[in-house]
Design a protein around this motif. Sequence first.
Motif, PDB file in Angstrom:
ATOM      1  N   TYR A   1       0.825  -1.215   0.000  1.00  0.00           N
ATOM      2  CA  TYR A   1       0.000   0.000   0.000  1.00  0.00           C
ATOM      3  C   TYR A   1       0.861   1.268   0.000  1.00  0.00           C
ATOM      4  N   GLN A   2       0.570   2.161  -0.960  1.00  0.00           N
ATOM      5  CA  GLN A   2       1.301   3.431  -1.045  1.00  0.00           C
ATOM      6  C   GLN A   2       0.428   4.614  -0.666  1.00  0.00           C
ATOM      7  N   GLY A   3      -0.840   4.513  -0.998  1.00  0.00           N
ATOM      8  CA  GLY A   3      -1.728   5.639  -0.723  1.00  0.00           C
ATOM      9  C   GLY A   3      -3.075   5.409  -1.392  1.00  0.00           C
ATOM     10  N   HIS A   4      -3.942   6.392  -1.254  1.00  0.00           N
ATOM     11  CA  HIS A   4      -5.273   6.221  -1.855  1.00  0.00           C
ATOM     12  C   HIS A   4      -5.870   7.584  -2.170  1.00  0.00           C
ATOM     13  N   ARG A   5      -6.949   7.543  -2.913  1.00  0.00           N
ATOM     14  CA  ARG A   5      -7.685   8.740  -3.314  1.00  0.00           C
ATOM     15  C   ARG A   5      -9.167   8.446  -3.170  1.00  0.00           C
ATOM     16  N   ILE A   6      -9.915   9.342  -2.576  1.00  0.00           N
ATOM     17  CA  ILE A   6     -11.375   9.188  -2.493  1.00  0.00           C
ATOM     18  C   ILE A   6     -11.976  10.393  -3.195  1.00  0.00           C
ATOM     19  N   PHE A   7     -12.891  10.168  -4.115  1.00  0.00           N
ATOM     20  CA  PHE A   7     -13.448  11.320  -4.839  1.00  0.00           C
ATOM     21  C   PHE A   7     -14.879  11.022  -5.299  1.00  0.00           C
ATOM     22  N   PRO A   8     -15.660  12.085  -5.526  1.00  0.00           N
ATOM     23  CA  PRO A   8     -17.047  11.880  -5.961  1.00  0.00           C
ATOM     24  C   PRO A   8     -17.096  11.400  -7.406  1.00  0.00           C
ATOM     25  N   GLY A   9     -18.151  10.681  -7.745  1.00  0.00           N
ATOM     26  CA  GLY A   9     -18.346  10.236  -9.131  1.00  0.00           C
ATOM     27  C   GLY A   9     -17.608   8.953  -9.422  1.00  0.00           C
ATOM     28  N   LYS A  10     -17.370   8.735 -10.699  1.00  0.00           N
ATOM     29  CA  LYS A  10     -16.762   7.468 -11.131  1.00  0.00           C
ATOM     30  C   LYS A  10     -16.101   7.701 -12.478  1.00  0.00           C
ATOM     31  N   PRO A  11     -14.788   7.462 -12.577  1.00  0.00           N
ATOM     32  CA  PRO A  11     -14.137   7.674 -13.872  1.00  0.00           C
ATOM     33  C   PRO A  11     -14.489   6.581 -14.875  1.00  0.00           C
ATOM     34  N   ALA A  12     -14.319   6.880 -16.170  1.00  0.00           N
ATOM     35  CA  ALA A  12     -14.568   5.887 -17.220  1.00  0.00           C
ATOM     36  C   ALA A  12     -13.418   4.888 -17.252  1.00  0.00           C
TER      37      ALA A  12
END
Length: 735
Positions: free
Chosen positions: A105-116
Motif C-alpha cells: 500500500y502506497q496511498g489512496h484517493r477518495i473522490f465523488p463520481g466514477k471515472p470511465a
Amino acid sequence: MPINYKEKTQEFHLYNESLSYIFHVLPNGHLGNLYYGKRLNEEVSYLRLREYGYRPLTSFVYEDEPSFSLQHTRQEYACYGTTDFSLPAFEIEQADGSCLSHFVYQGHRIFPGKPALAGLPHLYVTEEAVAQTLEIILVDSNTDTQLTLSYTIFNDKPVLSRHARFEQLGGQVVKLQRALSMSLDLPDWDYDWMHLDGAWGRERHLQVSPLHQGSQSIYSLKGSSSAEHNPFMALKRPTADEHQGEVLGFSLIYSGNFLGQVDVSSFGQTRVSMGIHPDRFTWLLEKGESFQTPEVVLVYSDQGLNGMSQAFHDVYREHLMRGFWGQRERPVLLNNWEAMSFDFDEEQILTLARKAASVGVELFVMDDGWFGDRNHERAGLGDWSVNLDKLPSGLTGIIDQVHGLGMKFGLWIEPEMVNKDSQLYRAHPDWILHHPKHSQSHGRYQYTLDFSREEVYQNIYDQLYKLLSEHEIDYIKWDMNRYMTEVYSLGHPIERQGEIFHRYMLNLYRLYENLTSSFPHVLFESCSSGGGRFDPGLLYYAPQTWTSDNTDAIERLKIQYGTSMVYPLVSMGCHVSESPNQQVGRPTPLSTRGNVAFFGSFGYELDLSDCHPDELEEIKEQIAFYKQYRSTFQFGTFTRLLSPFEGEDVAWQVASKDGSQVIVGFYRRLVTANLGLARLRLKGLDEQALYELDGKTYYGSDLMYAGLPIHNEVHVQKDKDFSSRLYILKRIEES
Ligand code: DGJ
C-alpha cells in the motif's frame, strides 16, 4: 460520505443505507477484507473482525508475529506465493522467471463520481453526487509495477463495483499470467451457489447447489460469454428465497472468456473470484504500459433474489445502457427470419412489411440474407453490400417503402465473421483467426475474423460506416453465430499470442463505440445464435439482446425467468412466433405467446400472411395493449412470483415506477385434473391502497397476504395446457 478512511488503523469503510464493505492495510502492506454485508453502524475500528490464530502446518510471514499468515487472512486481492496457498487474483511472471509479487500500500484517493474505463464497457455516472470512488495504489518495488484497485459505491443502491489496473513503471518487462477483476474472501461458507447454465435454445436456466469445500466454477473459453454459462453468479443463504434473505450477486461487465469461481477452504472461508479467464491469457507489460481489467458489479440484497435482481436491473438501466435508446421506450418490431429464412425477394419483403404496418408494428427488420451472395449459410458473410438480384431497388428502395408505411427500418449484420465464399475472404484469406500449420474449424461454414488486427477492424468499420451513412437505417441486429477456434493471430508477435482473445474484445468494443457514437439514433440489438452473448459488456453499446432463438412461449418462461436474475426486462428481445413452434414443435395459444413476450422488448417473428383474420385481429389487439402499457413492461419493477423451475404454474409481475399499475402474468403449463385451491400472493403493493381489478377493488394487503384466488375464478382457460392470464391492477388514487 459513503467512503470513510480511518487513518489510525488504516481501515476503509464503504457504506450506504444497505451495505458495508470494510477492508484494511495488513501488517505487510497488502490489503485484508474485514466485512462485506448488511450495513454496520459506524465504529472507531472493525479490526476485531480480523480473525487469526495459530494452526499447525501454517507458514507465517514474520518470525516475530507468529499469527500472521495470509493463508488464514481474508485478503482483498489475493496474492499467491507468500503464505497463501489458494487460487490468487493475479500472477506476474518476471524476467528472472519468478512469479512472486509483493504489492504494498502506497496511498489512496477518495473522490465523488466514477471515472470511465478506457476501452472497456463500464458503469457510468452522469452526476458525481450519485456515487463515490476509492482508488488504492499499491507498488511492487521488486518489479516497479503499480497496481490500482478501484471501488465505486452508489449512494442509493445496494451496489458497488470493482476493477484493477496494472501499470509497469520500471524498465523490466513483466508478463501478467492472470489478472482477475476481483477476489473477495468471506468468513464462512453457509451459502448456496447460484449461476445461469444453458446451451443454445435453453439459455440461462437457474442452477442452485450448496457450496462444498474445494472449488466450483463457471467459465467460458469460447471467445464469447456463451450460451453455456453467463458471467454472473450469486451466493445466497440456504434459507433465502425469491423474497427474503441474504444474497450476494456478482456480475462481470465483459463479453469474452471469463471465470467465476468460488473456493471454500478447509477452514470454511469462502473466496469469490471473477474476471478474464487465466487460461489462454497472458499480457506483456513494457515500461509505461498498463493493463485494465473489466469491471465487476457486486449487489448486496437482504431481500432475497428479487431484491438482488431489482438492484441489477436498476443499475444496468440507469448506469450501463447508454445513449439515445438507453432509457427510451423500444418500438414493437417484426423480424422476417422465422417467416422466410434466406428465401425471400423484394416483393415478399414488402408484402410482409405492409401486413406488419397494418397491425401496428413500428419497426420492420430484414434479417440474414440481404447482402453479398447470401442465399444460404455457405456464402456472403464479409460482403456488407446489398444483393441486387434479390432486392433490385437496393436498400434505399426498400427503406423508403418501409418508411413510407410509417415504420422504422432495421437490418441484420454479422460483422465479426466471414465465409470462404466471399469477396472479403478471397482478398484476405489470412484475416481469419487460424494457425498456418493447423486445420481451420468452421461453425455454420463461417470463420472468425481476426479482430485483434488493426487492418481487419478498419475494413469492417469502413464497410459498416458506409452502410449506415448511406442508408437511413434505424436499427441494427448484430449477430455472432459461432465460438472461436484456432485462436492465433498472424498480426502479432509470438510473445503476444496470449493477448489475442482480449485484443479481439477490445477492438469489438471499439467498433461498437465508434458506430454507436457516429450513429447515435440507431438502436442496436446484439445477438449470438439467440442468447449466446447476453452479457453486461454488450448492453453498454446495444441496449437490447435477442434472448434466445427458442421462441416457444413455454420454454421462454424458464429462459426469461433465468435471464431476469440479472438483466432488466427492456434488455430482453421477446417475440411472438408461429404455432406449432419451429424449435420444439409445441402448439400454444396466441394469447399465451403474447402474455409471455410482453415481459420484455416486444415483437413478432412470423409470416403474417399465414395468419387467419381472427389471429391478425388478435395480434392488432396485442400490439395496441403493449403500447398502452409499454413503459411499465419495459421500465417497471419486475418481481418473480412462481418459478418455472419448481412447479407447473409460473407467475411474475411488473409494477410501474410510481406503483400505480401492476401487471401480473400467470401461466399454467400442464393441467392436472382436480387440482387443489391456489392463491397467488402479489408483492410490493401499498398495503393501505385500493387496487381495481376486473371491476372489483382490493386492498394491497389483501392481494399480498391473502392473495388472488387463482383456482376458483375462471381465470385460465379451463382444462387446457399452456393457458395464461394477465391481471391488470390499477391503484385507486384518493380524491
Ligand atoms: C441467429 C439468430 O439468433 C437468428 O435470429 C437469425 O438472425 C439467424 N442467426 C440468421 O442467420
